[in-house]
Design a protein around this motif. Structure first.
Motif, mmCIF file in Angstrom:
data_model
loop_
_atom_site.group_PDB
_atom_site.id
_atom_site.type_symbol
_atom_site.label_atom_id
_atom_site.label_comp_id
_atom_site.label_asym_id
_atom_site.label_seq_id
_atom_site.Cartn_x
_atom_site.Cartn_y
_atom_site.Cartn_z
ATOM 1 N N SER A 1 -8.130 0.383 0.810
ATOM 2 C CA SER A 1 -7.944 0.334 -0.645
ATOM 3 C C SER A 1 -8.117 -1.074 -1.138
ATOM 4 N N THR B 1 5.635 3.782 -0.883
ATOM 5 C CA THR B 1 4.713 2.738 -1.340
ATOM 6 C C THR B 1 5.396 1.382 -1.362
ATOM 7 N N ASP C 1 -1.956 10.444 0.648
ATOM 8 C CA ASP C 1 -2.229 9.206 -0.064
ATOM 9 C C ASP C 1 -3.008 8.295 0.892
ATOM 10 N N LYS D 1 7.060 9.244 -2.707
ATOM 11 C CA LYS D 1 5.856 8.412 -2.672
ATOM 12 C C LYS D 1 6.136 7.013 -3.215
ATOM 13 N N GLN E 1 2.858 12.337 4.208
ATOM 14 C CA GLN E 1 1.395 12.381 4.129
ATOM 15 C C GLN E 1 0.889 13.817 4.213
#
Length: 390
Positions: free
Chosen positions: A390, A280, A325, A276, A320
């Motif tokens: 987000s 990211t 996420d 992750k 995922q």
């Protein structure tokens, strides 16, 4: 603009219905039909692209069949044909390292002095990364068909990859060369070695054999220095130290799928946590303001670089599924929507720059890469309509 509208539907409403989202399934099926126009039944590979790219084309057929069973017959037909036909066309493949370690692949007699293929046979050639791509393709074919001939083929390829662990940076079992001429130790060959080992650990009877290799390879990769301080993976090593090479999207991708499989084989929270973190960082550093991925070679990525982003999206889909996420879901949706809106011609062919404009001509590499992103969106179609930015 259409893409802005799609983004609004996908990411900015708190109560968007599934019906309001793009129909990624039908789009993927249309893109598949366009891809298969390049499939050559005689050769078992895809016209307009190369050997390792064709392995990725085969892989995306299996990935789509896994989420859209209506396409299974197309996939299984290609699997059966390519398993028999492709080895007959395993010609001498040469790769030239160009600027920033981008390579160009071609078939036929060597044009320049490069690492030549050594004794090509079956799905083996002079490049361990090429072998890794074919091994993963046949593992995916096995997952779709449950036909053990594909798994056996994948395992046999892996045994040849093991022979590459003789680099000055290796410990004798972990860390492999890029090529059999022993010219370079890079990230992609080593990520593929890890990924294939972890995949086989989850599918072969002698699980521990493959798991031990995967665990050792991951430990070696972490210590190699190829993961830099920004949690991005550079292209490879020079004198057993990070060479500062380009951060290509596919190097950030293959490791994700490898760690998901390693976590399945031997659960450890650090595997998915690390995956992750890498994902990211990749999304943050390789995406434009509209969340669309780019490699630094665009629009002139040659025969190899045009494949890279799809490989990232394919493996982001795996991550995922294992460790959801919202940021990953947003990236999947944004890239798939942008490809269909801005990187597609009237024949539903997909090109190299996912944000557009369409760069002609498309080919089997650019098509399968874009299709990888659409397949990832199909896998999460029901969620994308309710994703919030987000």
């Amino acid at each position: 603009m259409l893409l802005t509208s799609l983004h609004s539907l996908l990411f900015m409403s708190t109560a968007v219905s599934v019906e309001a989202a793009p129909d990624f399934k039908s789009e993927a099926e249309s893109a598949l039909n366009s891809l298969q126009k390049w499939y050559n039944k005689t050769s078992g590979i895809y016209d307009t692209t190369g050997w390792w790219n064709s392995a990725n084309c085969i892989t995306v057929l299996g990935n789509l069949a896994a989420v859209d069973p209506s396409t299974t017959s197309i996939a299984t037909s290609a699997f059966a044909n390519s398993l028999i036909a492709a080895p007959n066309y395993n010609l001498q493949t040469n790769k030239v390292v160009q600027g920033n370690y981008l390579t160009r692949s071609y078939f036929g007699p060597s044009i320049v002095a490069t690492a030549a293929t050594l004794n090509p046979a079956g799905f083996l050639n002079g490049y361990y990364d090429d072998e890794g791509w074919w091994s993963l393709a046949w593992i995916q074919a096995y997952d779709v068909t449950n036909d053990t001939q594909y798994l056996t083929t994948a395992a046999n390829i892996f045994e040849d990859m093991k022979n590459g662990s003789t680099t000055p940076c290796s410990d004798g079992t972990s860390g492999i060369w890029w090529d059999k001429a022993e010219t370079y130790v890079n990230a992609i060959a080593n990520e593929l070695y890890l990924s294939v080992a972890a995949h086989l650990a989850n599918r072969m009877i002698n699980k521990q054999y493959y798991l031990n290799i995967a665990l050792g390879q991951w430990a070696w990769f972490q210590e190699s220095g190829m993961i830099n301080s920004q949690s991005q993976i550079n292209d490879g090593l020079h004198s057993c130290s990070n060479n500062g090479g380009t951060v290509w999207s596919y190097n950030q991708g293959v490791i994700l799928g490898a760690l998901v499989e390693l976590d399945k084989a031997s659960p450890n929270i650090t595997y998915l946590t690390t995956a992750k973190t890498i994902a990211t960082a990749a999304i943050a550093n390789l995406s434009d303001p509209n969340s669309v991925l780019h490699d630094s070679c665009e629009p002139n990525c040659g025969g190899d670089g045009s494949q890279f982003k799809g490989i990232f999206m394919r493996n982001l889909q795996k991550l995922q599924s294992a460790a959801p996420d919202p940021a990953f879901l947003k990236s999947i949706g944004a890239n798939a929507a942008s490809i269909w809106a801005y990187d597609r011609d009237s024949r539903n062919e997909l090109s190299v720059v996912w944000s557009g404009p369409f760069v002609a001509p498309a080919n089997a590499s650019t098509q399968s890469s874009g299709l990888d992103a659409l397949v990832a969106a199909v896998a999460f179609q029901g969620l994308l309509g309710d994703t919030i930015a987000s």
